[in-house]
Design an enzyme around this catalytic site. Structure first.
Site, PDB file in Angstrom:
ATOM      1  N   LYS A  80       0.847  -1.187   0.000  1.00 24.35           N
ATOM      2  CA  LYS A  80       0.000   0.000   0.000  1.00 24.35           C
ATOM      3  C   LYS A  80       0.887   1.244   0.000  1.00 24.35           C
ATOM      4  O   LYS A  80       1.948   1.241   0.653  1.00 24.35           O
ATOM      5  CB  LYS A  80      -0.847  -0.054   1.283  1.00 24.35           C
ATOM      6  CG  LYS A  80      -1.885   1.026   1.459  1.00 24.35           C
ATOM      7  CD  LYS A  80      -2.600   0.810   2.811  1.00 24.35           C
ATOM      8  CE  LYS A  80      -3.802   1.703   2.995  1.00 24.35           C
ATOM      9  NZ  LYS A  80      -4.515   1.419   4.265  1.00 24.35           N
ATOM     10  N   SER A 110      -9.194  -1.003   7.810  1.00 24.44           N
ATOM     11  CA  SER A 110      -8.690  -0.850   6.439  1.00 24.44           C
ATOM     12  C   SER A 110      -8.077  -2.091   5.813  1.00 24.44           C
ATOM     13  O   SER A 110      -7.811  -2.103   4.617  1.00 24.44           O
ATOM     14  CB  SER A 110      -7.685   0.308   6.392  1.00 24.44           C
ATOM     15  OG  SER A 110      -8.355   1.541   6.521  1.00 24.44           O
ATOM     16  N   SER A 154      -9.171   1.294   3.655  1.00 17.88           N
ATOM     17  CA  SER A 154      -8.384   2.083   2.744  1.00 17.88           C
ATOM     18  C   SER A 154      -7.322   1.293   1.990  1.00 17.88           C
ATOM     19  O   SER A 154      -6.754   1.809   1.038  1.00 17.88           O
ATOM     20  CB  SER A 154      -7.709   3.217   3.513  1.00 17.88           C
ATOM     21  OG  SER A 154      -6.806   2.712   4.466  1.00 17.88           O
TER      22      SER A 154
END
Lengths: 395, 395
Positions: free
Chosen positions: A32, A133, A109
């Site tokens: 990420k 997330s 996320s």
């Protein structure tokens, strides 16, 4: 890289070869875009962040650890802006496609990491989980995902937002690989046996019928894999109360984390994210006395419930992923409901694994979660592996 | 067009020839990008607004009126995003240069119109003023500017934000031209004489010393042009109270104006603007009872004060324009102070003209304002013309 899913940060070609030998040799992974990769700016899903930060001097602890274990980094994945979001919508870098529900969001996320794993673009991926997330996108995209015990994996080199909630999590499309990642990233722990499964009645009561129905078979299979099963209402104060306290505490923290940068840069955000920061700035220390108390009692409650080899079983998310063109009202309402479930491990700092064992009649993934006691991350991963060997997801 | 000031919306070449004859024949004008121009999308300073709106079917009333009077439209000028701002900062379309204080903002939200007039790029320009958006940039750039009596000039074809505050205003670098524009745009009115100048002591008490000093000569000159001069404290409740009530009422209105678009589009905004909208959404009808009462008494107070040919004299803005690289805290603090002065005409709906009669030792413009009674717009413009003929700005 072929990225029809929009899972990777466009324009950033990052490849870092892993060690030739090691337990993860031959595996590819994505990180990420909250994790530092030496020589690159960590963009955090917002162009103003990218523009106002320097390239990382060294890679994040967990990135280095995977590289040393033989995995090769093949890209940086899209995140919700500065990690503030649970749906996987990013107005600047695009909303990654959920390969298992293409007209719906992938969850966030850690959206790009989950999408990349679910779409087979990488073997495993790193995400972060403060409010849900890793858990939400793993539920929505139908992959395995772990939010570890808070503090179990160093956050060094990761963009943190809410220090008392932030964790490094990870995804795999296969329980054995999730376990292999855990072996590399998690501290060693005593191999205590799981004695009892507690079905979280208040959590199941919150979810849509379609979610409950999709999980019925999975709950049975998990129940069959443990010595004893019973039921419990997790939150004496109500999950809505736990949720609002998690949000207040987390808001206060991320408001402080970003305050000086926001003040200096006046960045552009999607309205959803700008609003979160604007409201966060209004939370004061004085608002936190009650939430702190509630958190302490929630922790004591869960530590007691999950002593003696007990684990908690709950739906990961309360409803199907929203459609990609959801209005802000629909997005907000979805997030409000999600945190009523994700706050359980969030507030208490406990490990939670998402098992991709449910599916609706239309094939939309629905995740089932297990929460273990503090530090029981490896037991959860081991159980996930056992379950994957004895039971296939419903088709 | 040579636009070194960044006053015009980049990429939008708009020229509409005015009538060959008329009182404004030969003049060029610009219109803030909140006014419809037939065939063009009114962008309102935000790319998501531009993207989600269709070209205008006809031009705004005031644009048509100027064209018919012989003025030629030569461009659309930059505005603060969706008109929410008082400083002239736009993160998407650039912050227009203040030609008379190049390291400071031009003021907003009618920033490009004021900059274009001050920089001599156009003869006159249209702006809008709800909370101060003509008065502030005219003060900061050192030009004449009128915020008319609320309702005096039709807002048809203009992006409105707060219907009970919105006005069409205009700028000129020359009082005669401002008067000529007024003749075209304003309704006819009886030619009542100005009998007395009231110096607003509470308004002057709020401003920085540098502003007060820069205006001392201008106040003397204006005082010399009227039969009588006296002093008055404008707001019995305090200007801070008037200010907070203006802001609450205006927030409520613009929050409602933009709510459904924001909900549908989740637009990207600078944090400053996103925050304004986020906080506006939290204002409820129930919060407005007291502000409505305060507004009614403010109106009665000013109507009484300004009866019998009296006009009010006050600084237009309380401090020098902030620097272009101001932090958000500096920006917010500047706006908080500005509205303590602009709320006087804002809350009461009265006309206010900015006279560019002050200047600091370094040459930074400082505006002096006159507020007239309801409908006394033309008398204000006439007095501005007289003053410009009898007195030059201090050098």
């Amino acid at each position: 890289m072929n990225d029809a899913l929009g899972a990777f940060v466009a324009g950033t070609d990052v490849v870092v070869q892993g060690a030739t030998q090691g337990p993860l040799a031959g595996l590819s992974f994505a990180a990420k875009d909250l994790f530092d990769v030496q020589g690159y700016v960590t963009g955090c899903g917002n162009p103003d962040w990218l523009r106002t930060h320097a390239p990382a001097r060294r890679s994040a602890w967990c990135v280095e650890r995977l590289l040393a274990a033989g995995a090769t980094l093949v890209g940086k994945t899209v995140t919700d802006e500065i990690s503030l979001g649970l749906l996987g919508i990013n107005r600047f870098y695009g909303t990654p496609v959920n390969p298992r529900a293409v007209d719906r969001v992938a969850g966030g996320s850690s959206s790009g990491s989950a999408a990349a794993v679910a779409g087979g673009l990488v073997d495993v991926a790193l995400g972060t989980d403060s409010g849900g997330s890793v858990r939400v996108p793993s539920s929505y995209t139908g992959v395995y995902g772990l939010r570890p015990t808070h503090g179990a994996i160093p956050v060094e080199g990761m963009m943190t937002q809410s220090p008392t909630f932030d964790t490094v999590g990870f995804f795999a499309d296969d329980a054995a690989r999730l376990e292999a990642l855990g072996d590399v990233l998690l501290p060693a722990s005593a191999d205590a046996a799981i004695e009892e499964l507690l079905i979280a009645t208040d959590a199941f009561a919150l979810v849509d019928d379609v979610v409950r129905a999709a999980l019925a078979g999975a709950v049975q299979r998990v129940s069959g894999a443990v010595p004893r099963v019973s039921s419990v209402a997790v939150a004496p104060e109500g999950l809505a109360t736990w949720c609002s306290n998690q949000r207040l505490l987390q808001s206060f923290e991320f408001g402080r984390t970003f305050a000086s940068w926001v003040d200096r840069v006046n960045p552009t955000f999607s309205f959803e994210v700008g609003r979160s920061l604007a409201l966060a700035a209004r939370v004061t220390e004085g608002d936190l006395a009650e939430p702190h108390q509630l958190r302490a009692s929630a922790r004591a409650r869960l530590d007691e419930l999950l002593g003696g080899g007990r684990i908690l079983c709950l739906p990961t998310t309360p409803q199907l992923p929203v459609r990609r063109d959801a209005t802000l009202t629909e997005m907000s309402s979805a997030c409000d409901r999600i945190v009523e479930l994700t706050c359980i491990a969030g507030l208490t700092g406990l490990p939670q694994v998402n098992l991709p064992l449910g599916r609706t009649a239309e094939g939309i993934p629905v995740g089932l979660s297990l929460i273990g006691s503090r530090g029981a991350d490896r037991q959860l991963l081991k159980l996930a592996g056992q379950l994957s060997r004895i039971a296939q997801p419903a088709s």
